[in-house]
Design an enzyme around this catalytic site. Structure first.
Site, PDB file in Angstrom:
ATOM      1  N   GLU A 114      -5.608  -6.969   2.991  1.00  0.00           N
ATOM      2  CA  GLU A 114      -4.622  -6.685   4.036  1.00  0.00           C
ATOM      3  C   GLU A 114      -5.172  -7.125   5.387  1.00  0.00           C
ATOM      4  O   GLU A 114      -6.294  -6.774   5.750  1.00  0.00           O
ATOM      5  CB  GLU A 114      -4.311  -5.185   4.095  1.00  0.00           C
ATOM      6  N   GLU A 181       5.290  -7.162   3.420  1.00  0.00           N
ATOM      7  CA  GLU A 181       5.818  -5.819   3.195  1.00  0.00           C
ATOM      8  C   GLU A 181       6.574  -5.314   4.412  1.00  0.00           C
ATOM      9  O   GLU A 181       6.061  -5.341   5.534  1.00  0.00           O
ATOM     10  CB  GLU A 181       4.680  -4.851   2.860  1.00  0.00           C
TER      11      GLU A 181
END
Length: 265
Positions: A114, A181
């Site tokens: 991430e 996301e």
């Protein structure tokens, strides 16, 4: 049954064939998903929330993910297996290489990180060491306290432009897959068109190259709440195998996600 590889996923993007993905955490469910034809399985640090009962993903360790990766791998014959690198397990390039090696040894075919451009050196180093990398932009759950909660990202023009540029930079550095996301549909579509690698969305609208859901959300059995971007396939079908098959079918034909499961600017 031909195994899914990075080359398979790239070819699917090039041929406009949608990629179906789910999280998995054990051999029984990975086998069930694999038998229904899922393309990608992710051992997500979401296990901290859906398995361990935590409020976020921050307490998950590299050993936790490695344990579940070993279990998932034992149920898989065809699907491509990705393992999350959890919070603070990739703070430096050297730490990243060591922890990625643990996940690859446990059975992962790719690791997911991430973050944006601060990861470029680690991405390049992993590639040089033979480790395929998946990036993750938008709502990155490990940064939940920075964002002030689980919120849609990229709604203002500056943030959207920064995300687009970071996606390009990460692709140039060597990521072979990207997860977006909780970003607006328009932005997700622009990023998907701007990079040559496959882009898989979760709460990112229908214009990405594929979709992923947390399995507990897809089955409607998450302990807390059902995210807007998810859909309860078990409630619709009454059977786990049929639920997975329907999810895959709707991803492939583009009917999921609908506007109701997506975010606008």
């Amino acid at each position: 049954m031909k195994k899914v590889t990075t080359s398979t996923l790239l070819k699917m993007k090039q041929q406009s064939e949608k990629i179906s993905a789910l999280t998995a955490y054990d051999a029984s469910f990975s086998k069930l998903f694999d038998e229904q034809g899922i393309d990608v399985l992710l051992i997500g640090d979401s296990l901290g929330m859906v398995l361990q009962g935590c409020d976020d993903t921050l307490g998950v360790s590299i050993d936790d993910v490695a344990y579940h990766t070993r279990a998932v791998r034992k149920g898989v014959e065809r699907a491509f297996v990705i393992a999350d690198m959890p919070f603070m397990s990739y703070s430096t390039p050297e730490q990243t290489y060591l922890n990625a090696a643990k996940l690859m040894a446990a059975g992962a075919s790719m690791v997911k990180l991430e973050g944006g451009r601060w990861l470029l050196e680690s991405i390049q180093g992993l590639n040089e060491r033979g480790v395929p990398v998946c990036g993750h932009l938008g709502l990155t759950p490990q940064s939940v306290h920075v964002f002030g909660g689980f919120k849609v990202q990229g709604r203002d023009d500056l943030q959207a432009e920064q995300m687009l540029e970071q996606a390009k930079e990460m692709a140039a550095a060597g990521i072979q897959l990207l997860v977006l996301e909780c970003v607006p549909t328009e932005l997700a579509g622009a990023i998907s068109q701007a990079v040559d690698i496959p882009v898989i969305g979760i709460g990112a609208g229908p214009e990405t190259d594929g979709q992923i859901l947390v399995m507990h959300d897809m089955f409607g059995i998450s302990a807390n709440y059902m995210p807007k971007f998810s859909k309860n396939y078990l409630q619709e079908t009454g059977d786990m195998r049929t639920a997975v098959s329907q999810y895959i079918e709707e991803v492939k034909d583009g009917s999921f996600p609908s506007e109701a499961h997506s975010f606008s600017k």
